[in-house]
Design an enzyme around this catalytic site. Structure first.
Site, short mmCIF file in Angstrom:
data_model
loop_
_atom_site.label_atom_id
_atom_site.label_comp_id
_atom_site.label_asym_id
_atom_site.label_seq_id
_atom_site.Cartn_x
_atom_site.Cartn_y
_atom_site.Cartn_z
N THR A 1 -17.03 -18.74 22.25
CA THR A 1 -18.27 -17.38 23.34
C THR A 1 -18.31 -16.46 22.89
O THR A 1 -20.12 -16.41 21.64
CB THR A 1 -18.23 -16.35 24.23
OG1 THR A 1 -17.70 -17.64 25.03
CG2 THR A 1 -19.03 -16.07 24.98
N GLU B 1 -27.82 -13.79 19.24
CA GLU B 1 -28.67 -13.55 18.30
C GLU B 1 -29.04 -13.25 17.48
O GLU B 1 -30.76 -12.68 16.96
CB GLU B 1 -27.71 -12.06 17.99
CG GLU B 1 -27.54 -10.95 17.50
CD GLU B 1 -27.10 -10.11 17.60
OE1 GLU B 1 -27.06 -8.68 17.46
OE2 GLU B 1 -25.58 -10.34 17.71
N HIS C 1 -21.55 -18.25 30.20
CA HIS C 1 -21.61 -18.77 28.83
C HIS C 1 -21.24 -19.59 29.87
O HIS C 1 -19.47 -20.00 30.09
CB HIS C 1 -20.10 -18.38 27.67
CG HIS C 1 -19.85 -19.73 26.53
ND1 HIS C 1 -18.71 -19.33 25.55
CD2 HIS C 1 -20.43 -21.60 27.06
CE1 HIS C 1 -19.41 -20.76 24.83
NE2 HIS C 1 -19.99 -21.82 26.21
#
Length: 113
Positions: free
Chosen positions: A22, A30, A56
C-alpha cells in the site's frame, strides 16, 4: 510501474505477502500528483505532500503493471487538492484524495537547518 520484489508488502514491511505494498501504491499516486502540476509552477517552486488518503481495493502480484492518475480538484492559494487513482489495466486498485502545498525549494530546504 511494474510490481517487483522491492515494492512488495514483505520488502517494505507493511505486510507479509508478495503483493504491491500500500505505501508503494500511495507513493506512486503522490508522484502522479506532483508531476501533474510541475510544469505550471513558477521557477524555483515545487510541491510537497501534506495529506493523502486512499483505499487499496485489489492486490497486485509481482509482474503486474500499475499506473496512476491525479486530477486537480481545487486550488486555494498555495494548496492544491487532487483526486488520485491507481489501476492495473482497467482494474481500479485504489483511489482517494491528496493535498499538496506549493513551496519555494530553497526556502523550504533552508528550514531544515
Amino acid at each position: 510501474m511494474t510490481v517487483t520484489d522491492t515494492v512488495t508488502a514483505i520488502k517494505m514491511g507493511s505486510g507479509d505477502m508478495p503483493v504491491l505494498a500500500t505505501p508503494a501504491m500511495m507513493a506512486l499516486m503522490e508522484n502522479a500528483a506532483m508531476l501533474a502540476v510541475a510544469d505550471e509552477l513558477p521557477e524555483g517552486n515545487t510541491t510537497v505532500g501534506g495529506h493523502i488518503e486512499s483505499s487499496h481495493l485489489k492486490p497486485s502480484k509481482i509482474g503486474d503493471k500499475v499506473s496512476t492518475t491525479a486530477e486537480v480538484t481545487k486550488v486555494d492559494g498555495k494548496k492544491i487538492e487532487f483526486k488520485i487513482s491507481a489501476y492495473s489495466g482497467d482494474v481500479l486498485l485504489g483511489e482517494g484524495t491528496h493535498l499538496r502545498f506549493i513551496v519555494d525549494r530553497e526556502r523550504f530546504l533552508s528550514k531544515l537547518g
